[in-house]
Design an enzyme around this catalytic site. Structure first.
Site, PDB file in Angstrom:
ATOM      1  N   HIS A   1      46.923   3.694  97.524  1.00 54.95           N
ATOM      2  CA  HIS A   1      45.681   4.349  97.103  1.00 54.95           C
ATOM      3  C   HIS A   1      45.394   4.199  95.616  1.00 54.95           C
ATOM      4  O   HIS A   1      44.497   4.870  95.108  1.00 54.95           O
ATOM      5  CB  HIS A   1      45.726   5.849  97.412  1.00 54.95           C
ATOM      6  CG  HIS A   1      45.716   6.173  98.870  1.00 54.95           C
ATOM      7  ND1 HIS A   1      44.561   6.430  99.566  1.00 54.95           N
ATOM      8  CD2 HIS A   1      46.722   6.273  99.770  1.00 54.95           C
ATOM      9  CE1 HIS A   1      44.856   6.694 100.834  1.00 54.95           C
ATOM     10  NE2 HIS A   1      46.163   6.605 100.982  1.00 54.95           N
TER      11      HIS A   1
ATOM     12  N   LYS B   1      34.513  15.454  90.876  1.00 55.15           N
ATOM     13  CA  LYS B   1      35.753  14.743  91.208  1.00 55.15           C
ATOM     14  C   LYS B   1      36.817  15.256  90.243  1.00 55.15           C
ATOM     15  O   LYS B   1      36.502  15.975  89.306  1.00 55.15           O
ATOM     16  CB  LYS B   1      35.571  13.238  91.062  1.00 55.15           C
ATOM     17  CG  LYS B   1      34.927  12.836  89.723  1.00 55.15           C
ATOM     18  CD  LYS B   1      34.654  11.351  89.629  1.00 55.15           C
ATOM     19  CE  LYS B   1      33.441  10.888  90.385  1.00 55.15           C
ATOM     20  NZ  LYS B   1      33.691   9.994  91.487  1.00 55.15           N
ATOM     21  N   ARG B   2      38.077  14.896  90.479  1.00 59.14           N
ATOM     22  CA  ARG B   2      39.102  15.318  89.535  1.00 59.14           C
ATOM     23  C   ARG B   2      38.811  14.783  88.140  1.00 59.14           C
ATOM     24  O   ARG B   2      38.161  13.753  87.976  1.00 59.14           O
ATOM     25  CB  ARG B   2      40.480  14.819  90.009  1.00 59.14           C
ATOM     26  CG  ARG B   2      41.036  15.616  91.168  1.00 59.14           C
ATOM     27  CD  ARG B   2      41.218  17.074  90.804  1.00 59.14           C
ATOM     28  NE  ARG B   2      42.292  17.249  89.846  1.00 59.14           N
ATOM     29  CZ  ARG B   2      43.528  17.625  90.166  1.00 59.14           C
ATOM     30  NH1 ARG B   2      43.843  17.889  91.426  1.00 59.14           N
ATOM     31  NH2 ARG B   2      44.448  17.762  89.230  1.00 59.14           N
TER      32      ARG B   2
ATOM     33  N   LYS C   1      37.878   8.006  85.236  1.00 55.80           N
ATOM     34  CA  LYS C   1      36.650   8.384  85.936  1.00 55.80           C
ATOM     35  C   LYS C   1      35.488   8.597  84.957  1.00 55.80           C
ATOM     36  O   LYS C   1      34.339   8.711  85.353  1.00 55.80           O
ATOM     37  CB  LYS C   1      36.885   9.643  86.767  1.00 55.80           C
ATOM     38  CG  LYS C   1      37.857   9.437  87.939  1.00 55.80           C
ATOM     39  CD  LYS C   1      38.101  10.745  88.686  1.00 55.80           C
ATOM     40  CE  LYS C   1      39.201  10.656  89.730  1.00 55.80           C
ATOM     41  NZ  LYS C   1      38.787   9.963  90.967  1.00 55.80           N
TER      42      LYS C   1
ATOM     43  N   THR D   1      35.489   8.657  97.544  1.00 54.98           N
ATOM     44  CA  THR D   1      34.956   9.081  98.843  1.00 54.98           C
ATOM     45  C   THR D   1      33.786  10.044  98.638  1.00 54.98           C
ATOM     46  O   THR D   1      32.923  10.159  99.512  1.00 54.98           O
ATOM     47  CB  THR D   1      36.050   9.758  99.691  1.00 54.98           C
ATOM     48  OG1 THR D   1      36.838  10.612  98.845  1.00 54.98           O
ATOM     49  CG2 THR D   1      36.953   8.723 100.317  1.00 54.98           C
TER      50      THR D   1
ATOM     51  N   LYS E   1      29.812  10.721 100.476  1.00 55.93           N
ATOM     52  CA  LYS E   1      29.221  12.008 100.871  1.00 55.93           C
ATOM     53  C   LYS E   1      27.829  12.156 100.261  1.00 55.93           C
ATOM     54  O   LYS E   1      26.908  12.652 100.909  1.00 55.93           O
ATOM     55  CB  LYS E   1      30.137  13.162 100.437  1.00 55.93           C
ATOM     56  CG  LYS E   1      31.499  13.127 101.155  1.00 55.93           C
ATOM     57  CD  LYS E   1      32.560  14.016 100.501  1.00 55.93           C
ATOM     58  CE  LYS E   1      33.947  13.652 101.037  1.00 55.93           C
ATOM     59  NZ  LYS E   1      35.053  14.241 100.239  1.00 55.93           N
TER      60      LYS E   1
HETATM   61  N1  CR6 Z   1      43.018   9.875  93.569  1.00 55.73           N
HETATM   62  C1  CR6 Z   1      42.081   7.143  94.640  1.00 55.73           C
HETATM   63  O1  CR6 Z   1      42.113   7.293  93.258  1.00 55.73           O
HETATM   64  C2  CR6 Z   1      40.649   7.117  96.683  1.00 55.73           C
HETATM   65  C3  CR6 Z   1      41.593   8.141  97.279  1.00 55.73           C
HETATM   66  C4  CR6 Z   1      41.689   8.002  98.791  1.00 55.73           C
HETATM   67  C5  CR6 Z   1      43.032   8.118  95.305  1.00 55.73           C
HETATM   68  C6  CR6 Z   1      40.647   7.249  95.170  1.00 55.73           C
HETATM   69  O2  CR6 Z   1      39.851   6.233  94.630  1.00 55.73           O
HETATM   70  O3  CR6 Z   1      39.363   7.306  97.196  1.00 55.73           O
HETATM   71  O4  CR6 Z   1      42.912   8.014  96.721  1.00 55.73           O
HETATM   72  N2  CR6 Z   1      44.385   7.730  94.945  1.00 55.73           N
HETATM   73  O5  CR6 Z   1      42.009   6.707  99.156  1.00 55.73           O
HETATM   74  C7  CR6 Z   1      45.497   8.517  94.910  1.00 55.73           C
HETATM   75  O6  CR6 Z   1      45.480   9.701  95.125  1.00 55.73           O
HETATM   76  C8  CR6 Z   1      46.782   7.868  94.587  1.00 55.73           C
HETATM   77  C9  CR6 Z   1      42.793   9.548  94.819  1.00 55.73           C
HETATM   78  O7  CR6 Z   1      42.368  10.382  95.545  1.00 55.73           O
END
Ligand code: CR6
Length: 793
Positions: free
Chosen positions: A340, A528-529, A534, A636, A640
């Protein structure tokens, strides 16, 4: 079709309430009603749950191992999937109960950090909806992701005891408990099963979350207690419960802590022991597990559960007495791995000593795997030097992604661009060795929660336009909406719905943040986080730029805009916390400046989470997806927004690439350097030159240190941010994420949004085309691909 017997339902609901709280219905609180309603639904589910479990016993099953499942709330989603949400809302109204208020009584089950955890939850729901034999396995943290609050613009964290008032959506299965043995102590793993209800199909799959407890007497030592040694009397209990006490709050960053590894080992060991036991019960004749791989496939959600590989081998070797060849051979048939991230700081590496602390046998087994890998490479004619990049164990550190890649049958990335980067960079040596193992599975999100539930207004209008509800079973049917692209009545109605969602959000924000926002302004949202890659900071710098433009020219022709942020920073991430403070300072400066006259508003909502997200996505006019190209694996949230008819303002990164392709660049706002361009730039990039040559950039970057209305209250946060942009340190380049490089292009993209938005119908048209082409991003599609191409269910 009536799915509900009204009278029975009401009766059950009331009697549940009276029995649980020994109160009359009239005297009960909202929370008590929420509890009784949840139990009523759990009762309704039970038959289908038993049936689904029966069927799974004889078939091939996929097991999704994940350290995180970011579920959020369950009440509304379960009602929706049972097909009774409208009826239940009706019933409640009859009983003079406001559904929204009842719903607000449920705490989010926030057992995840962000995208990865939420993806796991979407996959579970889509798996049930698609009727797949999919089982989730994870950890039942007593405390989910921390709750966030702002004080004077700084993030404060509070514990999230989400089970304190009761968790009504799981069943404790005491009798299926397992013993997990660490090097120097043992704990009991108790499973809590969460039902995963498929969409109107009678399937109820299981998400099994393990909780760690002391083995004996609840770990309470009476002797110690009687001898007045109170601390010692509970120490066993505490030590065991500590394992699953709290979720590590890091997103996309490795945390080399013993407790984290204990958590990982804990849940995969419990899961594998249980699965092996079940197999032995169902297949007593198969003593050497020769058929095991026909019934099982384990999907490893990132590296967090990769310790499952040596653990399965340990069980087969030490407890089932298989030979190394058989045990290892079996392992190479049953695991599949999803990567990921390509961020180096996120790829997990564990020190051998630390692994030894947890499970000494895992160390032996990993070393043996490494040794055999080298042997096999040698046999293929690799020189020592050529073998080096494959070493699973290097300088006493285990590269978990390499271990997973070597042993698994499948390695997948989560968006097309991401998979390409895995192949050409991150895991390039492995791709050269095993090209056939690599594949892409672009992420998806469940349209039940993120469209139907979050946006019933848009949902029923789609039903009306398509004169059918078939699209709910097959989201690619949304394509049929394209024929309304130039129908002004439709476009006006879409604007009306968007406005209604914006009014709702404005009310909610007023209630929880105390800020008034204007639903007629453009809602420009980044949720987002918080992470440097980002680039929330780029967004902030642009807002400041706009502010200065407006100050210089108060009659500047622009449509009013409300910038909305939601983001948690990992508690130990100093710079991310500084960026939150910076945005809150900008917000204070701008929102209180009478000269701005409401043309710009900035709101940083507190405690962004799944249930808040459900209110934000449908109300957005602009989806900010502005990561440095090549850094965001997929994203993701972008999907949405798209489903809710929001154009993307974004870079060519992650799944944005596919969103742009599906919905057309003309219906979105692309900006910034591509991943290739950035690679070319790399060593020659000089942000200081840009800073010195672009007045606008200099002004906003300098604001970090010089703007009177902006202060970090002596914490040095803003100097740190300033330095990160323009002060190269120890030969390291500044502005690692190319904010200054992309700034001009970002400003220009915002101007395009401003212009496009004034054509209200034109803008609605973009939204419509986005909705019409969002079918690809349903997690139903994604999970079907996993099922067919990886799991072979
Ligand atoms: N932080 C990715 O950064 C991806 C999600 C789910 C992440 C993000 O781009 O959409 O996974 N990666 O695949 C990790 O957590 C390691 C995320 O949520």
């Amino acid at each position: 079709m009536k799915k509900l017997n009204r009278e029975q339902f009401i009766e059950k609901f009331k009697s549940n309430l009276e029995q649980k709280y020994v109160k009359s219905f009239e005297d009960s609180t909202k929370f008590e009603k929420y509890h009784a309603l949840s139990d009523t639904i759990m009762d309704m589910i039970s038959k289908d749950w038993i049936e689904t479990n029966k069927k799974n016993k004889t078939e091939r099953n996929a097991f999704y191992f994940s350290a995180e499942f970011l579920i959020g709330r369950s009440l509304g989603n379960n009602l929706l999937n049972l097909g009774i949400i409208d009826e239940v809302k009706d019933i409640l109204k009859e009983l003079d109960i406001d559904f929204d208020e009842i719903e607000d009584e449920e705490d989010d089950a926030a057992l995840g950090n962000g995208g990865l955890g939420r993806l796991a939850a979407c996959f579970m729901e889509s798996g049930a909806t698609e009727g797949l034999n999919l089982h989730g396995y994870g950890v039942r943290y007593s405390q989910g992701i921390f709750k966030q609050r702002f004080e004077n613009g700084f993030q404060l964290e509070e514990g999230d005891s989400w089970v304190a008032r009761g968790d009504f959506w799981s069943l404790r299965k005491e009798s299926e408990s397992q013993i997990v043995s660490f090097r120097n102590f043992k704990v009991k793993a108790v499973p809590y099963d969460v039902p995963v209800v498929g969409y109107e199909n009678g399937v109820v799959n299981t998400l099994r979350l393990w909780q760690s407890e002391a083995i004996k007497n609840d770990g309470f030592d009476f002797q110690d207690f009687n001898d007045f040694r109170y601390d010692e009397s509970v120490s066993e209990k505490n030590r065991a419960e500590d394992i699953t006490r709290v979720l590590y709050p890091n997103d996309n960053i490795r945390q080399g802590k013993l407790l984290r590894l204990l958590q990982q080992y804990f849940f995969v060991s419990a899961s594998l022991q249980e699965i092996v036991q079940k197999y032995k019960r169902l297949h007593p004749e198969d003593k050497n597990f020769s058929q095991f791989h026909k019934y099982h496939v384990f999907q490893l959600n990132d590296t967090h559960p990769v310790i499952a590989i040596p653990e399965l081998i340990r069980i087969l070797l030490d407890e089932e007495n298989l030979s190394w060849e058989d045990a290892f051979g079996l392992a190479t048939k049953v695991f599949a791995f999803t990567n990921h991230t390509v961020l180096q700081e996120a790829l997990e590496k564990w020190n051998l000593d630390l692994i030894h602390e947890v499970s000494p046998r895992a160390v032996d087994i990993i070393k043996e795997i490494d040794k055999r890998l080298l042997q096999s490479l040698q046999e293929k004619g690799y020189s020592l030097e050529e073998m080096e990049p494959y070493r699973i164990v290097k300088n006493e550190m285990v590269e978990m992604a390499f271990l997973a890649t070597y042993v698994s049958t499948s390695i997948n990335g989560v968006a097309e661009l991401h998979t390409i980067i895995l192949k050409k960079e991150t895991l390039n040596q492995w791709f050269k060795l095993y090209p056939e193992k690599f594949n892409n599975k672009t992420n998806g999100v469940t349209p039940r929660r993120w469209l139907q539930y979050a946006n019933p207004q848009l949902t029923s209008y789609i039903d009306e336009l398509l004169k059918s509800e078939d699209w709910k079973q097959d989201m690619t049917k949304l394509k049929g909406l394209e024929k309304f692209a130039d129908d002004v009545k439709v476009l006006d109605k879409l604007n009306e719905i968007k406005f209604e969602k914006k009014v709702q959000l404005a009310k909610y924000i007023k209630k929880y943040e105390g800020v008034e926002i204007d639903p007629n302004s453009i809602f420009d949202i980044q949720i987002k986080r918080l992470h440097e890659y980002k680039r929330q900071l780029l967004n902030a710098l642009h807002i400041l730029h706009l502010y200065y433009e407006l100050k210089a020219n108060p009659t500047l022709d622009m449509h009013p805009v409300t910038f909305i942020f939601g983001a948690k920073a990992a508690p130990g991430y100093f710079r991310a916390k500084g960026i939150i403070k910076f945005i809150n300072e900008i917000s204070k400066l701008i929102n209180n400046d009478p000269e701005i006259n409401g043309k710009i508003k900035v709101v940083f909502i507190q405690n962004y989470r799944v249930s808040y997200a459900e209110k934000l996505f449908p109300a957005a006019d602009v989806s900010e997806q502005i990561s440095t190209a090549g850094k965001e694996a997929s994203g993701t949230g972008n999907m949405k927004f798209m489903m809710n008819g929001t154009p993307t303002l974004g870079t060519m990164d992650g799944a944005n690439v596919e969103i742009f392709r599906e919905a057309g660049l003309e219906n979105n706002f692309l900006f910034g350097r591509t991943e290739e361009e950035i690679n070319e730039l790399a060593n020659n990039y000089n942000p200081v030159n840009i800073y010195n040559s672009d007045e606008r950039i200099k002004r906003v970057v300098d604001a970090l240190l010089k703007e009177e209305g902006i202060s970090d209250d002596g914490t040095n946060h803003f100097l740190d941010i300033y330095n990160s942009l323009v002060d190269p340190k120890d030969g390291n380049r500044a502005d690692v994420y190319y904010l200054l490089e992309d700034f001009a292009s970002y400003v220009e993209a915002h101007k395009r949004v401003d212009e496009a938005y004034r054509d209200r119908r034109g803008y609605a048209r973009k939204g419509l085309i986005n909705i019409a082409n969002s079918g690809l991003f349903s997690s139903d599609r994604t999970i079907r691909q996993y099922g067919e191409e990886i799991w072979k269910l």
